[in-house]
Enzyme design. Structure first.
Site, PDB file in Angstrom:
ATOM      1  CG  HIS A  45     -30.977  86.565 -17.565  1.00 43.25           C
ATOM      2  ND1 HIS A  45     -30.571  87.868 -17.419  1.00 43.25           N
ATOM      3  CD2 HIS A  45     -32.314  86.564 -17.285  1.00 43.25           C
ATOM      4  CE1 HIS A  45     -31.604  88.631 -17.079  1.00 43.25           C
ATOM      5  NE2 HIS A  45     -32.673  87.862 -16.997  1.00 43.25           N
ATOM      6  CG  HIS A  46     -33.578  85.368 -13.872  1.00 45.04           C
ATOM      7  ND1 HIS A  46     -32.696  86.290 -13.356  1.00 45.04           N
ATOM      8  CD2 HIS A  46     -34.540  86.090 -14.519  1.00 45.04           C
ATOM      9  CE1 HIS A  46     -33.117  87.520 -13.670  1.00 45.04           C
ATOM     10  NE2 HIS A  46     -34.225  87.412 -14.374  1.00 45.04           N
ATOM     11  CB  ALA A  47     -32.220  78.638 -15.433  1.00 39.79           C
TER      12      ALA A  47
ATOM     13  CG  ASP B  91     -30.036  85.679 -10.909  1.00 38.02           C
ATOM     14  OD1 ASP B  91     -30.382  85.533 -12.102  1.00 38.02           O
ATOM     15  OD2 ASP B  91     -30.778  85.393  -9.947  1.00 38.02           O
TER      16      ASP B  91
END
Ligand code: ZN
Ligand code: ZN
Length: 378
Positions: free
Chosen positions: A133-135, A175
């Site tokens: 989920h951070h990419a 994010d």
């Protein structure tokens, strides 16, 4: 009525490997699939296993820029080039062989889960290998090459879904998914996470982040303090998520089920036990049926106690998805023995764990919940 539930198996995803010593080990996922099989959940009534193929350029480009994808291909095949401009290098996101192919198979596995649910072949589907989920659109971040939850959501929108709700229970702020859909009113993103800027990664996710000018209110953040335990975390989840998702009326619920919230996780400071995962699974399952016609696409996520915690946490979630209500508390002895041998120390032999005492952080978390409720529904 018995439901159909999909378990995505993508053994090729084991090439998503940042190398020796990196916390995001492929064994997290492999041992989860092993435990699910050892218990027989992959053969439970209504459960079917789903294969996956790599996401296409079209799929990836709904979320990621072409220069970023090209730099990822190049760096994963021995060229360094401009990779550092795209988040790659020593530390969290080291360059590793075939990293484009690895990221694309993880995305393809989340699309396989989304496709099966969207076509009505299954009510719920789980890709344990996903949840990166951070990419960001043009940058690798936080161990994540491509953002498979965002790619799966973008696939759903391209296939005709009008509204998708994304709920992220990883200890870190979701994010990347929030950024991708920041200004898109078709996607509601909700993240509950540890928050202690600037010390705790990624440092974003305050209650005031609420979506872009084109989509006000489409982001919700529940930033709880280090030390938050089961009761206060579940209170926050239960007081905010069902109501917010119900208000949004999604076609599909997508969840990221990171379990780095566990009290023994080496990368974070929340204090959850497996009891919280059992309860969160029930809440999300009920929510999918209540407000999304049962359509629930789930991914894995963070979790760095790769033998001791992650397989048990995700097996608890999958058992709930599969409607298995009589899950034995004791794990199969052969699995415990194998996992302990691989880990080099004894892994717990039961799903349940002793509960922990409450700390002052729990009162602070309750204040955060009240503040978020105040912002949303005052
Ligand atoms: Zn995480
Ligand atoms: Zn169900």
């Amino acid at each position: 009525m018995s439901e159909h539930v999909g378990l995505v198996l993508a053994p090729e995803a084991r090439i998503y490997d940042h190398g020796h010593g990196h916390p995001l080990r492929p064994e997290r996922v492999l041992l989860t699939w092993d435990l699910i099989a050892a218990i027989g959940l992959d053969r439970a009534a209504g459960v079917e296993t789903l294969g996956a193929s790599a996401a296409s350029m079209t799929d990836l480009e709904r979320v990621h820029t072409r220069p970023f994808i090209e730099a990822t291909v190049f760096a994963g095949h021995g060229g360094f080039g401009e990779a550092s401009a795209f988040g790659y290098g020593p530390g969290d996101n080291p360059i590793f062989p075939d990293m484009h192919e690895a990221g694309a198979i993880v995305c393809g596995a989340s699309i396989a889960a989304a496709r099966s649910v969207w076509l009505g072949e299954t009510e719920h589907a789980f890709n344990a290998a996903g949840g990166l989920h951070h990419a960001m659109p043009a940058r690798a971040s936080g161990f994540c090459v491509y953002n498979d939850p965002a790619v799966a959501i973008a696939w759903l929108l391209a296939e005709g879904a009008e509204r998708v709700a994304y709920v992220d229970v990883d200890v870190h702020h979701g994010d990347g998914v929030q950024a991708v859909f920041w200004d898109d009113p078709r996607v509601l993103t909700i993240s509950i996470h540890e928050y202690e800027p600037p010390f705790f990664f990624p440092g974003t996710g305050s209650i005031n982040e609420r979506g872009g000018p084109g989509a006000p209110g489409s982001a919700i953040n529940i930033p709880v303090p280090p030390g938050t335990g089961d009761a206060a975390w579940l209170e926050a989840l239960g007081a905010i998520v069902p109501r917010a998702v119900a208000d949004f009326c999604p076609d599909v619920l997508v969840t990221q089920l990171g379990c780095d919230t566990h009290h023994t996780d080496p990368l974070a400071q929340l204090r959850l036990t497996t009891a919280a995962y059992r309860e969160a699974a029930r809440l999300l399952h009920r929510l999918a049926h209540d407000v999304a016609g049962g359509r629930w696409v789930a991914t894995g996520g963070g979790g760095y106690r790769w033998a001791h915690v992650v397989p048990r946490a995700w097996t608890l979630y999958f058992a709930e998805m599969a409607g298995v209500t009589d899950l034995a508390d004791r794990l199969p002895a052969a699995w415990v023995e194998d996992a302990s041998a691989r880990a080099g120390s004894p892994v717990p032999a039961t799903f349940s764990e002793p509960s922990l005492e409450m700390l002052d952080a729990d009162a602070a978390a309750t204040d955060v919940t009240a503040a978020v409720i105040d912002i949303l529904w005052r």
